[in-house]
Scaffold this motif. Structure first.
Motif, PDB file in Angstrom:
ATOM      1  N   ALA A   1       0.836  -1.207   0.000  1.00 10.53           N
ATOM      2  CA  ALA A   1       0.000   0.000   0.000  1.00 10.53           C
ATOM      3  C   ALA A   1       0.870   1.256   0.000  1.00 10.53           C
ATOM      4  N   LEU A   2       1.928   1.267   0.793  1.00  7.60           N
ATOM      5  CA  LEU A   2       2.821   2.420   0.844  1.00  7.60           C
ATOM      6  C   LEU A   2       3.506   2.620  -0.501  1.00  7.60           C
ATOM      7  N   ASP A   3       3.971   1.551  -1.087  1.00  2.26           N
ATOM      8  CA  ASP A   3       4.625   1.635  -2.393  1.00  2.26           C
ATOM      9  C   ASP A   3       3.661   2.171  -3.452  1.00  2.26           C
ATOM     10  N   ALA A   4       2.435   1.674  -3.454  1.00  2.00           N
ATOM     11  CA  ALA A   4       1.440   2.122  -4.431  1.00  2.00           C
ATOM     12  C   ALA A   4       1.116   3.605  -4.237  1.00  2.00           C
ATOM     13  N   GLU A   5       0.990   4.037  -2.995  1.00  2.00           N
ATOM     14  CA  GLU A   5       0.692   5.448  -2.728  1.00  2.00           C
ATOM     15  C   GLU A   5       1.861   6.340  -3.124  1.00  2.00           C
ATOM     16  N   ALA A   6       3.081   5.896  -2.869  1.00  2.00           N
ATOM     17  CA  ALA A   6       4.254   6.670  -3.277  1.00  2.00           C
ATOM     18  C   ALA A   6       4.308   6.797  -4.796  1.00  2.00           C
ATOM     19  N   GLU A   7       3.990   5.718  -5.501  1.00  2.00           N
ATOM     20  CA  GLU A   7       3.956   5.762  -6.975  1.00  2.00           C
ATOM     21  C   GLU A   7       2.869   6.710  -7.469  1.00  2.00           C
ATOM     22  N   ARG A   8       1.706   6.663  -6.843  1.00  2.00           N
ATOM     23  CA  ARG A   8       0.596   7.537  -7.230  1.00  2.00           C
ATOM     24  C   ARG A   8       0.980   9.002  -7.025  1.00  2.00           C
ATOM     25  N   MET A   9       1.600   9.290  -5.892  1.00  2.00           N
ATOM     26  CA  MET A   9       2.009  10.659  -5.597  1.00  2.00           C
ATOM     27  C   MET A   9       3.096  11.129  -6.573  1.00  2.00           C
ATOM     28  N   ALA A  10       4.044  10.261  -6.884  1.00  2.00           N
ATOM     29  CA  ALA A  10       5.110  10.611  -7.821  1.00  2.00           C
ATOM     30  C   ALA A  10       4.540  10.883  -9.212  1.00  2.00           C
ATOM     31  N   ALA A  11       3.571  10.078  -9.634  1.00  2.00           N
ATOM     32  CA  ALA A  11       2.944  10.287 -10.943  1.00  2.00           C
ATOM     33  C   ALA A  11       2.213  11.625 -10.969  1.00  2.00           C
ATOM     34  N   GLY A  12       1.517  11.949  -9.907  1.00  3.31           N
ATOM     35  CA  GLY A  12       0.815  13.232  -9.831  1.00  3.31           C
ATOM     36  C   GLY A  12       1.776  14.408  -9.842  1.00  3.31           C
ATOM     37  N   ALA A  13       2.882  14.277  -9.103  1.00  2.00           N
ATOM     38  CA  ALA A  13       3.889  15.340  -9.089  1.00  2.00           C
ATOM     39  C   ALA A  13       4.518  15.489 -10.473  1.00  2.00           C
ATOM     40  N   GLY A  14       4.753  14.376 -11.142  1.00  2.00           N
ATOM     41  CA  GLY A  14       5.315  14.423 -12.488  1.00  2.00           C
ATOM     42  C   GLY A  14       4.386  15.129 -13.463  1.00  2.00           C
ATOM     43  N   ALA A  15       3.095  14.837 -13.359  1.00  2.00           N
ATOM     44  CA  ALA A  15       2.112  15.488 -14.229  1.00  2.00           C
ATOM     45  C   ALA A  15       2.096  16.997 -13.977  1.00  2.00           C
ATOM     46  N   ALA A  16       2.156  17.396 -12.715  1.00  2.00           N
ATOM     47  CA  ALA A  16       2.168  18.822 -12.384  1.00  2.00           C
ATOM     48  C   ALA A  16       3.416  19.489 -12.937  1.00  2.00           C
ATOM     49  N   LYS A  17       4.566  18.863 -12.790  1.00  2.00           N
ATOM     50  CA  LYS A  17       5.828  19.418 -13.298  1.00  2.00           C
ATOM     51  C   LYS A  17       5.783  19.573 -14.817  1.00  2.00           C
ATOM     52  N   ARG A  18       5.227  18.573 -15.509  1.00  4.41           N
ATOM     53  CA  ARG A  18       5.121  18.653 -16.966  1.00  4.41           C
ATOM     54  C   ARG A  18       4.226  19.811 -17.391  1.00  4.41           C
ATOM     55  N   ARG A  19       3.097  19.980 -16.704  1.00  3.00           N
ATOM     56  CA  ARG A  19       2.175  21.070 -17.032  1.00  3.00           C
ATOM     57  C   ARG A  19       2.827  22.428 -16.798  1.00  3.00           C
ATOM     58  N   ILE A  20       3.548  22.548 -15.707  1.00  2.00           N
ATOM     59  CA  ILE A  20       4.237  23.812 -15.420  1.00  2.00           C
ATOM     60  C   ILE A  20       5.240  24.105 -16.529  1.00  2.00           C
ATOM     61  N   ALA A  21       6.027  23.109 -16.917  1.00  2.00           N
ATOM     62  CA  ALA A  21       7.026  23.279 -17.976  1.00  2.00           C
ATOM     63  C   ALA A  21       6.354  23.632 -19.297  1.00  2.00           C
ATOM     64  N   GLU A  22       5.236  22.971 -19.623  1.00  2.00           N
ATOM     65  CA  GLU A  22       4.516  23.264 -20.864  1.00  2.00           C
ATOM     66  C   GLU A  22       4.017  24.700 -20.877  1.00  2.00           C
ATOM     67  N   GLY A  23       3.532  25.158 -19.743  1.00  2.00           N
ATOM     68  CA  GLY A  23       3.055  26.537 -19.636  1.00  2.00           C
ATOM     69  C   GLY A  23       4.180  27.532 -19.837  1.00  2.00           C
ATOM     70  N   ARG A  24       5.326  27.246 -19.281  1.00  2.00           N
ATOM     71  CA  ARG A  24       6.485  28.137 -19.438  1.00  2.00           C
ATOM     72  C   ARG A  24       6.987  28.113 -20.880  1.00  2.00           C
ATOM     73  N   ASN A  25       6.993  26.921 -21.480  1.00  2.00           N
ATOM     74  CA  ASN A  25       7.486  26.794 -22.855  1.00  2.00           C
ATOM     75  C   ASN A  25       6.543  27.423 -23.865  1.00  2.00           C
ATOM     76  N   ALA A  26       5.275  27.512 -23.549  1.00  2.00           N
ATOM     77  CA  ALA A  26       4.306  28.095 -24.472  1.00  2.00           C
ATOM     78  C   ALA A  26       4.547  29.587 -24.647  1.00  2.00           C
TER      79      ALA A  26
END
Length: 131
Positions: free
Chosen positions: A79-104
C-alpha cells in the motif's frame, strides 16, 4: 490514503517503532509539516491495524511505561509503495504542465486585469472612482 497515514507507514518502513518514535519520525520525514497529536496518532494506528497494513510487533516496559511497537505488514509495504507511486505520478504530471506553460511563452495576466485589451476598473476612493 490520508497524509497522516502515508507518513505513519513511511515512518515504519525501515523498522518497528513505538508511538512517540512514530510521532518524531513523521515530523522529521515531513520537514515539520505534519505534527500529529497523540490522539490522532493512535486513531491512525488503529485504522491501519484494522486495515491489515500494520501489526503490533512487541510490547516493552520502559521506565514503568508500556511501549507498543508497530511494524508494516506485507500489505502495508504494498500500500505504501502504491501510494508513493501515485504521488510521484501526480507530481510528475504537475511538473510537466508547469514546464509546458512556461514553454508556451504565454505571459500570465495579473488577476486584477479584465478581459484582454480592457483597463481594470478604478478602485473606489481614487481619481475617477466612487466617492
Amino acid at each position: 490514503m490520508t497524509r497522516a497515514a502515508f507518513f505513519v507507514l513511511t515512518a515504519l518502513a525501515d523498522q518497528p517503532r513505538h508511538g512517540y518514535g512514530i510521532l518524531r519520525e513523521v515530523e522529521e520525514l515531513s520537514d515539520g509539516e505534519v505534527r500529529l497529536r497523540v490522539g490522532t496518532l493512535y486513531g491512525v494506528l488503529d485504522r491501519l491495524t484494522a486495515d491489515g497494513l500494520i501489526v503490533l510487533d512487541r510490547e516493552e516496559v520502559r521506565q514503568g511505561r508500556l511501549r507498543r511497537y508497530y511494524r508494516l505488514t506485507d500489505e502495508g509495504v504494498t500500500a505504501l509503495d502504491a501510494e508513493a507511486e501515485r504521488m510521484a505520478a501526480g507530481a510528475g504530471a504537475a511538473k510537466r504542465r508547469i514546464a509546458e506553460g512556461r514553454n508556451a511563452g504565454a505571459p500570465a495576466r495579473p488577476a486584477a486585469e479584465g478581459p484582454a485589451g480592457l483597463e481594470p476598473p478604478t478602485p473606489p476612493g481614487l481619481a475617477g472612482g466612487y466617492a
